[in-house]
Scaffold this motif. Structure first.
Motif, PDB file in Angstrom:
ATOM      1  N   PHE A 131      43.453  30.941  31.913  1.00  0.00           N
ATOM      2  CA  PHE A 131      42.486  31.525  30.994  1.00  0.00           C
ATOM      3  C   PHE A 131      41.903  30.433  30.099  1.00  0.00           C
ATOM      4  O   PHE A 131      42.560  29.428  29.816  1.00  0.00           O
ATOM      5  CB  PHE A 131      43.144  32.585  30.094  1.00  0.00           C
ATOM      6  N   LEU A 132      40.682  30.681  29.659  1.00  0.00           N
ATOM      7  CA  LEU A 132      40.063  29.794  28.674  1.00  0.00           C
ATOM      8  C   LEU A 132      40.273  30.379  27.285  1.00  0.00           C
ATOM      9  O   LEU A 132      39.881  31.516  27.012  1.00  0.00           O
ATOM     10  CB  LEU A 132      38.569  29.639  28.951  1.00  0.00           C
ATOM     11  N   GLU A 187      35.934  43.892  43.857  1.00  0.00           N
ATOM     12  CA  GLU A 187      35.163  43.908  42.611  1.00  0.00           C
ATOM     13  C   GLU A 187      33.667  43.871  42.890  1.00  0.00           C
ATOM     14  O   GLU A 187      32.879  44.550  42.217  1.00  0.00           O
ATOM     15  CB  GLU A 187      35.577  42.719  41.740  1.00  0.00           C
ATOM     16  N   ALA A 188      33.263  43.089  43.879  1.00  0.00           N
ATOM     17  CA  ALA A 188      31.841  43.001  44.222  1.00  0.00           C
ATOM     18  C   ALA A 188      31.303  44.345  44.694  1.00  0.00           C
ATOM     19  O   ALA A 188      30.110  44.633  44.542  1.00  0.00           O
ATOM     20  CB  ALA A 188      31.628  41.937  45.299  1.00  0.00           C
ATOM     21  N   LYS A 223      41.019  38.532  29.899  1.00  0.00           N
ATOM     22  CA  LYS A 223      39.706  37.979  29.569  1.00  0.00           C
ATOM     23  C   LYS A 223      38.997  37.625  30.868  1.00  0.00           C
ATOM     24  O   LYS A 223      39.204  36.556  31.446  1.00  0.00           O
ATOM     25  CB  LYS A 223      39.863  36.752  28.675  1.00  0.00           C
ATOM     26  N   TYR A 224      38.166  38.565  31.296  1.00  0.00           N
ATOM     27  CA  TYR A 224      37.553  38.425  32.611  1.00  0.00           C
ATOM     28  C   TYR A 224      36.208  39.129  32.600  1.00  0.00           C
ATOM     29  O   TYR A 224      36.062  40.206  32.010  1.00  0.00           O
ATOM     30  CB  TYR A 224      38.470  39.045  33.669  1.00  0.00           C
ATOM     31  N   GLN A 225      35.224  38.524  33.243  1.00  0.00           N
ATOM     32  CA  GLN A 225      33.888  39.099  33.299  1.00  0.00           C
ATOM     33  C   GLN A 225      33.849  40.145  34.405  1.00  0.00           C
ATOM     34  O   GLN A 225      33.475  39.864  35.544  1.00  0.00           O
ATOM     35  CB  GLN A 225      32.853  37.994  33.557  1.00  0.00           C
ATOM     36  N   ALA A 226      34.260  41.358  34.060  1.00  0.00           N
ATOM     37  CA  ALA A 226      34.293  42.442  35.041  1.00  0.00           C
ATOM     38  C   ALA A 226      32.904  43.039  35.210  1.00  0.00           C
ATOM     39  O   ALA A 226      31.990  42.789  34.416  1.00  0.00           O
ATOM     40  CB  ALA A 226      35.287  43.514  34.597  1.00  0.00           C
TER      41      ALA A 226
END
Length: 292
Positions: free
Chosen positions: A134-135, A116-117, A180-183
């Motif tokens: 998950f939050l 991803e980086a 729900k992920y900060q991609a």
């Protein structure tokens, strides 16, 4: 990315130990090699390899000396080895639409984050009991792939091909859920599932990180390509002796694998050239082209 296991009877061949063998489906005395393959529409070939060195070898100076293991080689997990291998290939400019791997690698957090980086799309298998957190409404929710898929309505599943097989398209039911992920910018992370048409209980699970406009069909096609490396192993074993390595040293193992990979790449290139030459040629079932 994948690994192969070569059964051994003795204890002197470099890296040999009692460890899990996917080939045998149990723990047995074997060597394990981690391999990378490249696949395209024209064919596939193995392009990198490294022997897995268990802790029992990495921490034993006498065994290391006897097998000529280089001083700089330390113990590393298979996902860590894959991280280094993939990073090296990407740094060298190897074109790559998706990185594909089985659950040994897909379940590893560091392996996924490295890709991803780099802004590298992937479709990585994951175990059905892999812990997911998950939050939601400021509360931490814990679940797993099996539970998430069990709650999907029937209309969520779509029949799609995972590629051509010996008897035609390999059809499965596919479904995906956004996570729900900060991609990274322009990317999204999905949870992907593949279900057998004949046995609804046979489900495979994946993490899919791809451009946000990627379709379910795109992800299914990518997931289906993972078996290309298994075809590489099969051809290299049956035709070229990949699993017939009798060398006991670190360098001997890598030289054997390099020679087999070079021969396999030569054959893959011939096959690719033949497919390119045949592409677009008419046969008895092709529609007739209009006369000029």
């Amino acid at each position: 990315m994948s690994s192969i296991q070569s059964p051994k009877k003795g204890t002197h061949s470099v890296g040999v130990a009692r460890q899990y063998s996917g080939t045998a489906g149990r723990i047995e005395n074997c060597q394990v090699g981690v391999f990378a393959a490249y696949a395209s529409r024209w064919g596939q070939a193995l392009i990198d390899r490294q022997l897995y060195l268990p802790k029992s070898w990495a921490g034993d100076p006498a065994r290391r000396d006897s097998a000529q293991v280089p001083d700089e080689v330390a113990f590393a997990t298979k996902p860590a080895m894959a991280c280094e291998m993939i990073a090296r290939l990407l740094d060298e400019g190897t074109p790559c639409a998706f990185v594909l791997a089985d659950a040994v690698y897909g379940s590893d957090h560091s392996f996924r984050r490295m890709l991803e980086a780099r802004g590298q799309a992937y479709v990585l298998a994951v175990r059905s009991n892999h812990t997911l957190r998950f939050l939601e409404d400021w509360s931490l929710v814990q679940t797993d792939p099996g539970t998430m898929i069990a709650d999907l309505p029937a209309e969520t599943w779509t029949p799609l091909s995972a590629g051509e097989g010996a008897k035609g398209p390999r059809l499965y039911h596919w479904a995906r859920l956004p996570l729900k992920y900060q991609a990274g910018q322009g990317f999204s992370l999905w949870f992907l599932a593949r279900r057998s048409l004949r046995d609804p209980g046979a489900i495979a699970y994946y993490f899919a990180y791809a451009p946000s406009d990627a379709t379910l069909e795109d992800l299914a096609a990518a997931a289906g390509l993972r078996w290309a490396i298994e075809e590489c192993f099969l051809r290299a074993k049956d035709d070229l002796g990949l699993d017939h390595c009798e060398a006991r040293s670190w360098h001997g193992w890598h030289r054997h694998m390099s020679l087999v990979m070079a021969a396999a790449a030569f054959l893959a290139r011939i096959g690719a050239d033949q497919r390119r030459a045949a592409y677009g040629k008419q046969n008895e079932t092709s529609p007739k082209r209009p006369a000029a």
